[in-house]
Write a protein that holds these residues in place. Structure first.
Motif, PDB file in Angstrom:
ATOM      1  N   SER A  20       0.834  -1.213   0.000  1.00 11.22           N
ATOM      2  CA  SER A  20       0.000   0.000   0.000  1.00 11.22           C
ATOM      3  C   SER A  20       0.863   1.255   0.000  1.00 11.22           C
ATOM      4  O   SER A  20       0.640   2.183   0.777  1.00 11.22           O
ATOM      5  CB  SER A  20      -0.937  -0.003   1.215  1.00 11.22           C
ATOM      6  N   GLU A  21       1.862   1.263  -0.874  1.00  7.11           N
ATOM      7  CA  GLU A  21       2.804   2.384  -0.939  1.00  7.11           C
ATOM      8  C   GLU A  21       2.912   2.927  -2.354  1.00  7.11           C
ATOM      9  O   GLU A  21       2.626   2.237  -3.326  1.00  7.11           O
ATOM     10  CB  GLU A  21       4.197   1.948  -0.484  1.00  7.11           C
ATOM     11  N   ILE A  22       3.369   4.173  -2.439  1.00  6.15           N
ATOM     12  CA  ILE A  22       3.738   4.780  -3.713  1.00  6.15           C
ATOM     13  C   ILE A  22       5.230   5.070  -3.641  1.00  6.15           C
ATOM     14  O   ILE A  22       5.702   5.718  -2.700  1.00  6.15           O
ATOM     15  CB  ILE A  22       2.945   6.071  -3.973  1.00  6.15           C
ATOM     16  N   ILE A  23       5.983   4.571  -4.622  1.00  6.29           N
ATOM     17  CA  ILE A  23       7.438   4.639  -4.550  1.00  6.29           C
ATOM     18  C   ILE A  23       8.024   5.195  -5.846  1.00  6.29           C
ATOM     19  O   ILE A  23       7.717   4.708  -6.940  1.00  6.29           O
ATOM     20  CB  ILE A  23       8.035   3.245  -4.266  1.00  6.29           C
ATOM     21  N   ASN A  24       8.855   6.219  -5.723  1.00  8.43           N
ATOM     22  CA  ASN A  24       9.574   6.756  -6.879  1.00  8.43           C
ATOM     23  C   ASN A  24      10.683   5.799  -7.295  1.00  8.43           C
ATOM     24  O   ASN A  24      11.352   5.195  -6.446  1.00  8.43           O
ATOM     25  CB  ASN A  24      10.205   8.107  -6.547  1.00  8.43           C
ATOM     26  N   ILE A  25      10.891   5.683  -8.601  1.00  9.90           N
ATOM     27  CA  ILE A  25      12.046   4.942  -9.134  1.00  9.90           C
ATOM     28  C   ILE A  25      12.902   5.947  -9.884  1.00  9.90           C
ATOM     29  O   ILE A  25      12.486   6.496 -10.906  1.00  9.90           O
ATOM     30  CB  ILE A  25      11.617   3.805 -10.070  1.00  9.90           C
ATOM     31  N   CYS A  26      14.091   6.209  -9.357  1.00  9.48           N
ATOM     32  CA  CYS A  26      14.930   7.268  -9.927  1.00  9.48           C
ATOM     33  C   CYS A  26      16.378   7.091  -9.480  1.00  9.48           C
ATOM     34  O   CYS A  26      16.692   6.229  -8.672  1.00  9.48           O
ATOM     35  CB  CYS A  26      14.407   8.633  -9.500  1.00  9.48           C
ATOM     36  N   SER A  27      17.252   7.920 -10.012  1.00 10.35           N
ATOM     37  CA  SER A  27      18.672   7.875  -9.651  1.00 10.35           C
ATOM     38  C   SER A  27      18.997   8.867  -8.535  1.00 10.35           C
ATOM     39  O   SER A  27      20.048   8.777  -7.914  1.00 10.35           O
ATOM     40  CB  SER A  27      19.535   8.203 -10.877  1.00 10.35           C
ATOM     41  N   SER A  28      18.108   9.832  -8.319  1.00 10.61           N
ATOM     42  CA  SER A  28      18.311  10.927  -7.349  1.00 10.61           C
ATOM     43  C   SER A  28      19.432  11.875  -7.768  1.00 10.61           C
ATOM     44  O   SER A  28      19.973  12.600  -6.943  1.00 10.61           O
ATOM     45  CB  SER A  28      18.574  10.373  -5.940  1.00 10.61           C
ATOM     46  N   LYS A  29      19.780  11.851  -9.048  1.00  8.93           N
ATOM     47  CA  LYS A  29      20.809  12.759  -9.566  1.00  8.93           C
ATOM     48  C   LYS A  29      20.238  13.529 -10.761  1.00  8.93           C
ATOM     49  O   LYS A  29      19.804  12.930 -11.734  1.00  8.93           O
ATOM     50  CB  LYS A  29      22.046  11.981 -10.011  1.00  8.93           C
ATOM     51  N   GLY A  30      20.263  14.839 -10.656  1.00  8.99           N
ATOM     52  CA  GLY A  30      19.742  15.656 -11.741  1.00  8.99           C
ATOM     53  C   GLY A  30      20.807  16.019 -12.758  1.00  8.99           C
ATOM     54  O   GLY A  30      21.951  16.294 -12.402  1.00  8.99           O
ATOM     55  N   GLN A  31      20.430  15.982 -14.036  1.00  9.25           N
ATOM     56  CA  GLN A  31      21.327  16.405 -15.117  1.00  9.25           C
ATOM     57  C   GLN A  31      20.534  17.225 -16.123  1.00  9.25           C
ATOM     58  O   GLN A  31      19.392  16.899 -16.436  1.00  9.25           O
ATOM     59  CB  GLN A  31      21.946  15.192 -15.831  1.00  9.25           C
ATOM     60  N   SER A  32      21.148  18.276 -16.622  1.00 14.19           N
ATOM     61  CA  SER A  32      20.473  19.090 -17.633  1.00 14.19           C
ATOM     62  C   SER A  32      20.572  18.397 -18.991  1.00 14.19           C
ATOM     63  O   SER A  32      21.440  17.551 -19.215  1.00 14.19           O
ATOM     64  CB  SER A  32      21.119  20.476 -17.723  1.00 14.19           C
TER      65      SER A  32
END
Length: 241
Positions: free
Chosen positions: A218-230
């Motif tokens: 019963s969760e909502i979870i982001n899938i990402c690298s946690s690193k931003g790039q332009s």
């Protein structure tokens, strides 16, 4: 051998996930709206509740990973987007909730597009700002899925941008790759100062497999690298290669 049912078999993510799970020893059955002669892929005549009931009664999956969707934000057929991205999920969950032996877990793929443009760091509790029919259809899907949280073990994922081999050139990374591989003189990318989060398909597949076997419920979870790039930085990386 645990049984996994995956929707969207011919899609970019599902095709990679199927191979990975089979390599790990899972018994995988998938569905597709397109004709397919592969024995473990079921061609769905429609995505009605009756169709899902027939499939789930036949497969009896331990896990369900729903990846079928219209993923292009520029698709103009709004009715089709809503039907595929929202109503299909309702039918799937209705069928799953009626099973005598319910799946151990169901993973539904939503989208980080729900957050909309933002200058702040994002997490699962950040305000939502869907700005097109694609993200609106995913938001409706999430809200509707929450009605089944008491009946089924559901995890909703919000993947950020990711790419890899065989990804359609309609998406940013392969579009840039195609530009350089074909030595094109021009490419239209819009505002290249925008910072986005990018992941590689293999890492996203690992995330799905870990979530499938985790205690998350019963969760909502982001899938990402946690690193931003332009986008500019991304273009420079391709240019150097």
């Amino acid at each position: 051998m645990a049984k996994v049912f995956i929707t969207g078999a011919n899609g970019f993510t599902a095709s990679s996930l199927i191979k990975s799970l089979e390599k790990d020893g899972f018994d995988v059955t998938a569905s597709s709206s397109k004709e397919n002669k592969t024995k473990n892929i079921i061609t769905m005549k429609d995505f009605s509740q009756n169709t899902f009931t027939e499939i789930l009664d036949h497969v009896k999956p331990d896990f369900i990973i729903h990846l079928a969707a219209i993923s292009s934000v520029i698709d103009q057929d709004n009715v089709n987007i809503f039907n595929v991205n929202s109503i299909m999920v309702r039918n799937l969950l209705s069928s799953a909730s009626a099973m005598k032996c319910k799946p151990k877990k169901i993973i539904l793929s939503s989208s980080a597009n729900l957050y909309g443009p933002s200058k702040n760091k994002l997490n699962e509790l950040s305000d939502l700002n869907p700005i097109n029919m694609y993200s609106m259809s995913k938001l409706f899907m999430e809200e509707m899925a929450k009605n089944f949280f008491s009946k089924l073990n559901i995890v909703i994922t919000r993947p950020f941008n990711y790419s890899g081999p065989s990804h359609s050139s309609n998406f940013l990374m392969p579009k840039i790759a195609e530009h350089f591989s074909k030595n094109k003189k021009e490419i239209s990318l819009g505002n290249t100062n925008i910072i986005r989060d990018f992941s590689y398909i293999d890492d996203v597949i690992i995330a799905y497999k870990k979530l499938m076997l985790s205690s998350s419920k019963s969760e909502i979870i982001n899938i990402c690298s946690s690193k931003g790039q332009s986008i500019t930085e991304i273009v420079k990386i391709f240019e150097s290669v």
